[in-house]
Design an enzyme around this catalytic site. Structure first.
Site, mmCIF file in Angstrom:
data_model
loop_
_atom_site.group_PDB
_atom_site.id
_atom_site.type_symbol
_atom_site.label_atom_id
_atom_site.label_comp_id
_atom_site.label_asym_id
_atom_site.label_seq_id
_atom_site.Cartn_x
_atom_site.Cartn_y
_atom_site.Cartn_z
ATOM 1 N N ILE A 1 0.617 -1.235 -0.270
ATOM 2 C CA ILE A 1 0.383 -0.016 -0.328
ATOM 3 C C ILE A 1 1.081 1.265 -0.214
ATOM 4 O O ILE A 1 0.727 2.070 0.701
ATOM 5 C CB ILE A 1 -0.751 0.631 1.511
ATOM 6 N N PRO A 2 1.419 1.473 -1.017
ATOM 7 C CA PRO A 2 2.799 2.881 -1.280
ATOM 8 C C PRO A 2 1.702 3.598 -1.079
ATOM 9 O O PRO A 2 0.351 4.052 -1.888
ATOM 10 C CB PRO A 2 2.977 2.564 -2.623
ATOM 11 N N HIS A 3 2.046 5.038 -0.576
ATOM 12 C CA HIS A 3 1.577 6.494 -1.034
ATOM 13 C C HIS A 3 2.474 7.309 -0.180
ATOM 14 O O HIS A 3 3.145 7.121 -0.175
ATOM 15 C CB HIS A 3 0.347 6.353 0.700
ATOM 16 N N ALA A 4 1.410 8.472 -0.787
ATOM 17 C CA ALA A 4 2.679 9.687 -1.265
ATOM 18 C C ALA A 4 1.301 11.385 -0.751
ATOM 19 O O ALA A 4 0.221 10.586 -1.032
ATOM 20 C CB ALA A 4 3.064 9.513 -2.341
#
Length: 156
Positions: A64-67
């Site tokens: 669950i990559p996030h930015a």
């Protein structure tokens, strides 16, 4: 929070080929740029920055990559399914093939944390993960995630 509020049909991409984590993050950034009109370079930079702080691979083939981005107005999601899993530095050391990426405004309140928690709980469901891996179309994946209900926590 409902995943359907975050994920649009145009932000679902299947059958992605990537050799490594950086390529996967590049694909996610490109999908976000097309789906939400954000800058792909800023999205990639934000994803890489977050991964450098610690892997977002949560186990069982899921990340669950996030930015945070300057040119987005609310929390949005991208779903990517890889043809072949890639090493992601996940907590269980298993390669990743299902990714739900989140993008939030730079000045977001805690809504992005609620979205992250919601997606994490939904993706812990073994049956859902299996269905996502077998889905034949982006529309089918969108429907599955939009209608995914939070179940009782399971041993992922």
């Amino acid at each position: 929070m409902i995943i359907g509020d975050l994920l649009e049909p145009g932000a679902v991409t299947l059958r992605v080929s990537a050799a490594n984590k950086r390529q996967v993050l590049g694909v996610i950034a490109d999908v976000a740029a097309r789906a939400f009109g954000v800058d792909a370079g800023e999205a990639l930079e934000g994803l890489i920055e977050r991964e450098n702080a610690g892997s977002t691979g949560v186990g069982q083939g899921v990340a669950i990559p996030h930015a945070r981005l300057s040119d987005i107005d609310r929390v949005r999601a991208v779903f990517v399914r890889l043809e072949t899993p890639v090493a992601f530095g996940a907590v269980d050391d298993k390669p990743v093939d299902l990714l739900v990426a989140l993008f939030a405004p730079r000045d977001a309140d805690s809504s992005h944390l609620r979205a992250l928690a919601r997606i994490s709980r939904v993706m812990r469901q073994p049956d859902l993960r299996e269905q996502l891996r077998k889905a034949r179309s982006a529309d089918a994946v969108h429907v599955m995630l939009t209608h995914a209900h939070q179940s009782k926590p399971t041993a992922a």
